[in-house]
Scaffold this active site. Structure first.
Site, PDB file in Angstrom:
ATOM      1  N   ASP A 259     -36.402  -7.452  -4.924  1.00  0.00           N
ATOM      2  CA  ASP A 259     -36.400  -6.035  -5.289  1.00  0.00           C
ATOM      3  C   ASP A 259     -37.568  -5.695  -6.202  1.00  0.00           C
ATOM      4  O   ASP A 259     -38.145  -6.572  -6.859  1.00  0.00           O
ATOM      5  CB  ASP A 259     -35.094  -5.681  -6.014  1.00  0.00           C
ATOM      6  CG  ASP A 259     -33.894  -5.655  -5.089  1.00  0.00           C
ATOM      7  OD1 ASP A 259     -34.037  -6.022  -3.906  1.00  0.00           O
ATOM      8  OD2 ASP A 259     -32.799  -5.291  -5.560  1.00  0.00           O
TER       9      ASP A 259
ATOM     10  N   HIS B  59     -37.582   3.806  -9.191  1.00  0.00           N
ATOM     11  CA  HIS B  59     -36.420   2.975  -9.503  1.00  0.00           C
ATOM     12  C   HIS B  59     -35.481   3.739 -10.439  1.00  0.00           C
ATOM     13  O   HIS B  59     -35.513   3.587 -11.656  1.00  0.00           O
ATOM     14  CB  HIS B  59     -36.866   1.670 -10.156  1.00  0.00           C
ATOM     15  CG  HIS B  59     -35.844   0.583 -10.085  1.00  0.00           C
ATOM     16  ND1 HIS B  59     -34.720   0.555 -10.884  1.00  0.00           N
ATOM     17  CD2 HIS B  59     -35.758  -0.520  -9.281  1.00  0.00           C
ATOM     18  CE1 HIS B  59     -34.009  -0.519 -10.596  1.00  0.00           C
ATOM     19  NE2 HIS B  59     -34.607  -1.193  -9.627  1.00  0.00           N
TER      20      HIS B  59
ATOM     21  N   HIS C 234     -36.321 -10.851  -8.007  1.00  0.00           N
ATOM     22  CA  HIS C 234     -37.245  -9.742  -8.311  1.00  0.00           C
ATOM     23  C   HIS C 234     -38.673 -10.262  -8.384  1.00  0.00           C
ATOM     24  O   HIS C 234     -38.938 -11.239  -9.099  1.00  0.00           O
ATOM     25  CB  HIS C 234     -36.857  -9.083  -9.642  1.00  0.00           C
ATOM     26  CG  HIS C 234     -35.470  -8.503  -9.640  1.00  0.00           C
ATOM     27  ND1 HIS C 234     -34.341  -9.288  -9.813  1.00  0.00           N
ATOM     28  CD2 HIS C 234     -35.038  -7.225  -9.478  1.00  0.00           C
ATOM     29  CE1 HIS C 234     -33.262  -8.504  -9.752  1.00  0.00           C
ATOM     30  NE2 HIS C 234     -33.654  -7.256  -9.550  1.00  0.00           N
TER      31      HIS C 234
ATOM     32  N   HIS D   4     -36.068   0.748  -1.460  1.00  0.00           N
ATOM     33  CA  HIS D   4     -35.447   0.654  -2.788  1.00  0.00           C
ATOM     34  C   HIS D   4     -35.708   1.938  -3.585  1.00  0.00           C
ATOM     35  O   HIS D   4     -35.922   1.891  -4.800  1.00  0.00           O
ATOM     36  CB  HIS D   4     -36.015  -0.571  -3.520  1.00  0.00           C
ATOM     37  CG  HIS D   4     -35.143  -1.105  -4.622  1.00  0.00           C
ATOM     38  ND1 HIS D   4     -33.797  -1.332  -4.476  1.00  0.00           N
ATOM     39  CD2 HIS D   4     -35.438  -1.471  -5.905  1.00  0.00           C
ATOM     40  CE1 HIS D   4     -33.300  -1.821  -5.599  1.00  0.00           C
ATOM     41  NE2 HIS D   4     -34.269  -1.900  -6.494  1.00  0.00           N
TER      42      HIS D   4
END
Length: 460
Positions: free
Chosen positions: A45, A100, A189, A96
């Site tokens: 991510d 964010h 990540h 995603h």
């Protein structure tokens, strides 16, 4: 004012908290974990990141691993060359959001625009539209479920906190290896610029990942894309399970975790759990064991439990009860020598009189050296039978239909073995003779099994 706050609480619960709980616990309308095989899924991510993503791609290429990248649209927009490389090297690119930001803090229309904008960016770079979506922090809202026709929501089964550098490479490696199992969807990540993350954290992730991929190669496991895992999962019996049965399984597995915590069960092989155990005093009626030994009230025993999550997964992967039984036999054959080693090194365990469990069986454990005894009639026996019938309906390939066939055979029994016998039989397995003897016994049992006989299904 209190009324307004109460209404806000109700609305937020309906919009955010309840959908989040349902998706996390029961996997409703989301993909969280695969089934069977020798594959697991690496997912990353928050990227792409110009410092860490190229090194990550090099590492994946070195080990022949495929992964899924859930990219932040604004980052992809700044680094299209990394998106092109991901695509060219055969990795899956997912969404995603454009920035964010939690879906709980955005209106449904804003979330939709975030997805569409990121989708357009990916399409403009690769020529392919992404249909896989992971909301930031895995937080879904009520309206995210309505996007099912447009995108497939993907969560995870294993998260490690790799965005914190204080975890360190060694501890992160331990956590990743503990969850290196078939069907796992690992969350990692490749960018540390998100709010709450440490910018240097991906450095430790790369170190831990390399060691994990090396171990995966040794175990014969390989990382595949999430879409390939979903396709395999859709062919499994789990995909045809009703929502009611999924709910039952979810609640049952929550109870499993609570039970382990309450009674402080220890695990024989933490990296691939199957047998759990605890030391306690026996509270039942006298039971006669082999070697002329009797188990009396107050004697210290090592109580064993089979991991019910593993039983469920074995059941989903098995086409028949015989195949399920063979899977259980092989795991028992692997874990019992390890348990013998643990007992031999722990004085308090070695002083226990017997290994003890309760199982719904017809035959099977005696092949491993257990004495099989009837469970004395009483409230405990009735409750145990009720629990094990539910358990069997969940894990058995035939589901609840199994309970309608030969229900008189579905009775819980005590299985017990003197600790001295455990140490004698399994303590020297590496010597070779007893190993071959026990493998032959397991082979006989495999040949002898029918769909009416199911060793395993241990009670709490």
């Amino acid at each position: 004012m209190e009324t307004l706050l109460l209404w806000l609480f109700y609305i937020s619960s309906f919009y955010a908290f309840i959908p989040g709980i349902i998706s996390r616990l029961f996997g409703y309308r989301v993909f969280r974990k695969g089934t069977g095989g020798q594959e697991f899924a690496l997912t990353f991510d928050d990227g792409p990141d110009p410092q860490y993503t190229p090194r990550l791609l090099d590492l994946l290429n070195k080990h022949g691993a495929k992964a899924t990248f859930f990219v932040v649209g604004s980052h992809a927009e700044k680094h299209p060359e990394l998106i092109r490389r991901m695509h060219a090297e055969g990795h899956l690119i997912g969404i995603h959001n454009y920035i964010h930001k939690s879906n709980w803090l955005m209106r449904p229309s804003t979330v939709r625009k975030q997805i569409e904008r990121t989708q357009d960016i990916i399409y403009g770079i690769t020529g392919e539209r992404s249909t896989y979506y992971r909301p930031p922090w895995g937080i879904v809202n009520l309206f995210d479920f309505s996007k099912r026709r447009q995108v497939k929501i993907v969560l995870w089964s294993a998260m490690f906190g790799d965005w914190r550098k204080k975890l360190g490479a060694e501890r992160l490696t331990e956590k990743m290896l503990a969850r290196l199992n078939p069907g796992e969807v690992m969350l990692l990540h490749d960018c540390g610029m998100t709010l709450g993350a440490d910018p240097e954290a991906p450095e430790y992730m790369l170190s831990a990942l390399e060691r994990t991929l090396e171990e995966a190669g040794i175990r014969g496991l390989r990382s595949i894309r999430v879409d390939d895992m979903i396709k395999a999962a859709e062919k499994s019996p789990l995909s045809r399970m009703s929502f009611g049965r999924r709910l039952l399984v979810g609640v049952w597995l929550i109870w499993e975790r609570c039970f382990h915590h309450m009674f402080r069960l220890r695990t024989v092989t933490p990296n691939l759990p199957f047998l759990h155990y605890r030391l306690r005093e026996y509270q039942g009626k006298t039971v006669t064991l082999d070697r002329g030994m009797a188990l009396n009230k107050g004697d210290r025993i090592i109580e064993i439990h089979v991991d019910n999550r593993q039983l469920f997964e074995f059941g989903m992967q098995s086409r028949s009860a015989a195949q399920l039984a063979i899977r259980i036999i092989r795991r028992m054959d692997r874990d019992l020598p390890v348990l013998a080693g643990i007992v031999a090194r722990d004085e308090s365990l070695a002083e226990a009189k017997a290994l003890y469990g309760v199982s719904m069986i017809n035959r099977g454990p005696e092949k491993f050296g257990f004495a099989v005894k009837d469970l004395p009639e009483g409230l405990f026996a009735r409750l145990t039978k009720f629990y094990l019938r539910i358990l069997l309906s969940v894990i058995h390939p035939a589901g609840g239909a199994r309970l309608k066939e030969r229900s008189e055979a579905l009775v819980p029994k005590i299985i017990a073995m003197p600790v001295s016998q455990l140490l004698d039989t399994y303590g020297q397995r590496c010597a070779g003779t007893k190993l071959r003897k026990h493998q032959d016994a397991a082979a006989v049992l495999e040949d002898d099994l029918t769909d009416e006989e199911l060793p395993g299904a241990h009670a709490h």
